[in-house]
Design a protein around this motif. Structure first.
Motif, PDB file in Angstrom:
ATOM      1  N   LEU A  65       0.816  -1.209   0.000  1.00 52.41           N
ATOM      2  CA  LEU A  65       0.000   0.000   0.000  1.00 52.41           C
ATOM      3  C   LEU A  65       0.851   1.261   0.000  1.00 52.41           C
ATOM      4  O   LEU A  65       0.436   2.305  -0.503  1.00 52.41           O
ATOM      5  CB  LEU A  65      -0.937   0.002   1.211  1.00 52.41           C
ATOM      6  CG  LEU A  65      -1.992  -1.120   1.237  1.00 52.41           C
ATOM      7  CD1 LEU A  65      -2.756  -1.084   2.545  1.00 52.41           C
ATOM      8  CD2 LEU A  65      -2.950  -1.006   0.055  1.00 52.41           C
ATOM      9  N   LYS A  66       2.060   1.171   0.553  1.00 56.08           N
ATOM     10  CA  LYS A  66       2.961   2.328   0.581  1.00 56.08           C
ATOM     11  C   LYS A  66       3.760   2.483  -0.706  1.00 56.08           C
ATOM     12  O   LYS A  66       4.511   3.452  -0.856  1.00 56.08           O
ATOM     13  CB  LYS A  66       3.921   2.200   1.770  1.00 56.08           C
ATOM     14  CG  LYS A  66       3.270   2.454   3.123  1.00 56.08           C
ATOM     15  CD  LYS A  66       4.303   2.422   4.230  1.00 56.08           C
ATOM     16  CE  LYS A  66       3.714   2.858   5.561  1.00 56.08           C
ATOM     17  NZ  LYS A  66       4.732   2.866   6.642  1.00 56.08           N
ATOM     18  N   GLY A  67       3.622   1.521  -1.622  1.00 53.49           N
ATOM     19  CA  GLY A  67       4.370   1.594  -2.874  1.00 53.49           C
ATOM     20  C   GLY A  67       5.769   1.050  -2.798  1.00 53.49           C
ATOM     21  O   GLY A  67       6.569   1.227  -3.728  1.00 53.49           O
ATOM     22  N   ASP A  68       6.100   0.358  -1.689  1.00 53.03           N
ATOM     23  CA  ASP A  68       7.439  -0.221  -1.528  1.00 53.03           C
ATOM     24  C   ASP A  68       7.508  -1.660  -2.013  1.00 53.03           C
ATOM     25  O   ASP A  68       8.566  -2.287  -1.930  1.00 53.03           O
ATOM     26  CB  ASP A  68       7.847  -0.170  -0.052  1.00 53.03           C
ATOM     27  CG  ASP A  68       7.959   1.246   0.464  1.00 53.03           C
ATOM     28  OD1 ASP A  68       8.320   2.138  -0.328  1.00 53.03           O
ATOM     29  OD2 ASP A  68       7.663   1.476   1.660  1.00 53.03           O
ATOM     30  N   MET A  69       6.398  -2.199  -2.491  1.00 50.42           N
ATOM     31  CA  MET A  69       6.317  -3.580  -2.946  1.00 50.42           C
ATOM     32  C   MET A  69       5.420  -3.625  -4.178  1.00 50.42           C
ATOM     33  O   MET A  69       4.442  -2.874  -4.266  1.00 50.42           O
ATOM     34  CB  MET A  69       5.761  -4.470  -1.824  1.00 50.42           C
ATOM     35  CG  MET A  69       5.537  -5.920  -2.197  1.00 50.42           C
ATOM     36  SD  MET A  69       4.868  -6.887  -0.786  1.00 50.42           S
ATOM     37  CE  MET A  69       6.377  -7.262   0.112  1.00 50.42           C
ATOM     38  N   LYS A  70       5.767  -4.489  -5.122  1.00 43.87           N
ATOM     39  CA  LYS A  70       4.962  -4.625  -6.335  1.00 43.87           C
ATOM     40  C   LYS A  70       3.924  -5.729  -6.180  1.00 43.87           C
ATOM     41  O   LYS A  70       4.164  -6.732  -5.502  1.00 43.87           O
ATOM     42  CB  LYS A  70       5.858  -4.910  -7.539  1.00 43.87           C
ATOM     43  CG  LYS A  70       6.828  -3.779  -7.856  1.00 43.87           C
ATOM     44  CD  LYS A  70       7.477  -3.969  -9.217  1.00 43.87           C
ATOM     45  CE  LYS A  70       8.410  -2.815  -9.522  1.00 43.87           C
ATOM     46  NZ  LYS A  70       8.890  -2.827 -10.926  1.00 43.87           N
ATOM     47  N   ALA A  71       2.775  -5.521  -6.818  1.00 43.19           N
ATOM     48  CA  ALA A  71       1.710  -6.524  -6.826  1.00 43.19           C
ATOM     49  C   ALA A  71       1.806  -7.325  -8.114  1.00 43.19           C
ATOM     50  O   ALA A  71       1.567  -6.790  -9.202  1.00 43.19           O
ATOM     51  CB  ALA A  71       0.347  -5.841  -6.728  1.00 43.19           C
ATOM     52  N   HIS A  72       2.173  -8.595  -8.007  1.00 39.99           N
ATOM     53  CA  HIS A  72       2.291  -9.476  -9.179  1.00 39.99           C
ATOM     54  C   HIS A  72       0.984 -10.260  -9.323  1.00 39.99           C
ATOM     55  O   HIS A  72       0.651 -11.088  -8.464  1.00 39.99           O
ATOM     56  CB  HIS A  72       3.463 -10.440  -9.006  1.00 39.99           C
ATOM     57  CG  HIS A  72       4.806  -9.788  -9.142  1.00 39.99           C
ATOM     58  ND1 HIS A  72       5.724 -10.165 -10.102  1.00 39.99           N
ATOM     59  CD2 HIS A  72       5.384  -8.766  -8.459  1.00 39.99           C
ATOM     60  CE1 HIS A  72       6.804  -9.424  -9.983  1.00 39.99           C
ATOM     61  NE2 HIS A  72       6.628  -8.568  -8.993  1.00 39.99           N
ATOM     62  N   PHE A  73       0.258  -9.993 -10.397  1.00 37.82           N
ATOM     63  CA  PHE A  73      -1.033 -10.634 -10.633  1.00 37.82           C
ATOM     64  C   PHE A  73      -0.889 -11.768 -11.639  1.00 37.82           C
ATOM     65  O   PHE A  73      -0.613 -11.526 -12.829  1.00 37.82           O
ATOM     66  CB  PHE A  73      -2.055  -9.627 -11.168  1.00 37.82           C
ATOM     67  CG  PHE A  73      -2.626  -8.709 -10.135  1.00 37.82           C
ATOM     68  CD1 PHE A  73      -3.768  -9.065  -9.422  1.00 37.82           C
ATOM     69  CD2 PHE A  73      -2.033  -7.483  -9.874  1.00 37.82           C
ATOM     70  CE1 PHE A  73      -4.309  -8.210  -8.462  1.00 37.82           C
ATOM     71  CE2 PHE A  73      -2.568  -6.622  -8.921  1.00 37.82           C
ATOM     72  CZ  PHE A  73      -3.703  -6.988  -8.222  1.00 37.82           C
ATOM     73  N   HIS A  74      -1.067 -13.005 -11.179  1.00 41.96           N
ATOM     74  CA  HIS A  74      -1.171 -14.156 -12.074  1.00 41.96           C
ATOM     75  C   HIS A  74      -2.489 -14.050 -12.830  1.00 41.96           C
ATOM     76  O   HIS A  74      -3.567 -14.042 -12.222  1.00 41.96           O
ATOM     77  CB  HIS A  74      -1.130 -15.443 -11.245  1.00 41.96           C
ATOM     78  CG  HIS A  74      -1.674 -16.661 -11.934  1.00 41.96           C
ATOM     79  ND1 HIS A  74      -0.882 -17.728 -12.300  1.00 41.96           N
ATOM     80  CD2 HIS A  74      -2.937 -17.002 -12.304  1.00 41.96           C
ATOM     81  CE1 HIS A  74      -1.631 -18.660 -12.866  1.00 41.96           C
ATOM     82  NE2 HIS A  74      -2.887 -18.236 -12.884  1.00 41.96           N
ATOM     83  N   CYS A  75      -2.422 -13.912 -14.156  1.00 41.21           N
ATOM     84  CA  CYS A  75      -3.641 -13.940 -14.968  1.00 41.21           C
ATOM     85  C   CYS A  75      -3.288 -14.260 -16.412  1.00 41.21           C
ATOM     86  O   CYS A  75      -2.286 -13.787 -16.944  1.00 41.21           O
ATOM     87  CB  CYS A  75      -4.445 -12.652 -14.861  1.00 41.21           C
ATOM     88  SG  CYS A  75      -3.531 -11.124 -14.759  1.00 41.21           S
TER      89      CYS A  75
END
Length: 381
Positions: free
Chosen positions: A212-222
């Motif tokens: 949420l702070k932008g320090d980590m990326k969200a990797h979406f399996h799709c």
């Protein structure tokens, strides 16, 4: 230490140096120059005109968390007892003594992103790691990736148990619920004047705070285009720094991905269309995305495709329309940028980790293997 008399593919604005040398100190590259060095020591390596490349980076695998030749005993990829498990950490499930790490090194793969699986709507934090070492802690480069999954996999796992999520709607709802809770939890933590006002500790929310702070990326399996659009939608709602993993149908919606600025880790492609959401699989996918200005990397999704065939997957992308240099970039600096490790690895430049490999012939030829592989300035093959 120096590697000299090499054709250097820098993966930087310097391009290709037709005859140059690289100097290495304390595991780092300290000089990249044309010509010959002023002096040559006994420890220096004569590349004999070979191609010098950065070590390959596989941007999405399950290396070490799905072990070679084992079933349940070596499968630590999916904690499928709960569909939302951001508190899980890949580093706690990795066995560095898995033989596939050696196969990675022998094929020039010096770093990978290892990830929890896609059984859950959220599987946990991922790990970028080098492929040489005896303990995941010392091999680790970054853990700034959180794994989410959309589409068939969560549906199939939990439908068989008659539990939620059975639908794409439920999968997205579970992700939103978890992110909303974490957002409120973070707000409560920030509003607290002292420890007595802090909310009760919540491991799931704590794990999502860096996201949420932008320090980590969200990797979406799709795979499917509609699932990719759902990932874009959720990323926009929560202002996430997102990455699409697999993106099998991304070539059907390049304009949406271009507008979103979200990169795609393409793959696996060296496989059959093993489930309905992969029916539009094509080796042209990376080239179409690249031509539309979308950042790409190419992955094996090991163990789906064995890790040693990463360069073969890149070669397939060349057959599908990528240039050779674009394909090499997609498994070096292109992958590193998407993973957020571009200041450490992926190119041959001053200050970068000395993860290097030498080829006598075309590195994308299936018959070729590197004759030297180096990780952090140490020869490992």
């Amino acid at each position: 230490m120096k590697i000299y008399n090499a054709v250097i593919h820098t993966m930087t604005d310097m391009g290709i140096i037709e005859n140059g040398f690289v100097s290495i100190e304390n595991g780092k590259i300290v000089d990249v120059s044309e010509g010959y060095p002023d002096s040559i020591a006994m420890e220096d390596i004569n590349a004999e005109g070979s191609i010098l490349l950065p070590g390959f980076i596989d941007a999405h695998t399950h290396l070490g968390i799905l072990e070679n030749g084992l079933d349940f005993e070596g499968d630590d990829c999916n904690e499928a007892s709960d569909p939302f498990t951001p508190q899980m950490r890949a580093i706690d499930g990795i066995n560095p003594f898995d033989f596939c790490f050696e196969e990675a090194r022998r094929s020039g793969v010096t770093a990978v992103m290892t990830s929890p699986g896609s059984a859950n709507a959220c599987g946990g934090s991922m790990l970028v790691m080098k492929t040489q070492g005896i303990c995941a802690d010392t091999m680790a480069v970054s853990s700034k990736g959180m794994k989410f999954a959309l589409g068939e996999n969560p549906k199939n796992v939990y439908n068989g148990r008659d539990e939620s999520p059975k639908t794409r709607m439920a999968t997205a709802a579970i992700i939103r619920e978890g992110l909303f809770k974490a957002k409120r939890y973070l707000s409560d933590c920030e509003a607290a004047d002292d420890d007595s006002e802090l909310p009760d500790f919540d491991a799931k929310c704590e794990a999502l705070i860096p996201l949420l702070k932008g320090d980590m990326k969200a990797h979406f399996h799709c795979h499917r285009a509609d699932d990719i659009c759902t990932a874009v939608r959720i990323a926009n709602e929560f202002h996430l720094d997102a990455v699409i993993v697999h993106g099998t149908e991304a070539h059907l919606i390049p304009e949406i991905l271009k507008d979103s600025g979200i990169p795609v880790i393409c793959g696996p492609t060296l496989c059959d269309r093993c489930k309905p959401e992969m029916k539009n699989l094509t080796i042209e996918n990376p080239a179409i995305l690249k031509k539309n200005g979308i950042e790409i990397a190419i992955c094996t999704d090991h163990t789906v495709i064995p890790i040693q065939y990463l360069s073969s997957c890149a070669a397939l992308a060349v057959k599908g329309g990528l240039s050779v240099e674009e394909a090499l970039y997609s498994i070096t600096m292109g992958a590193s940028k998407i993973l957020g490790t571009e200041n450490h690895m992926g190119s041959i430049a001053n200050g970068m980790d000395a993860d290097l490999q030498l080829y006598r012939n075309d590195p994308l030829d299936i018959r070729e293997d590197p004759w030297l592989v180096m990780i952090n300035g140490k020869e490992c093959f």
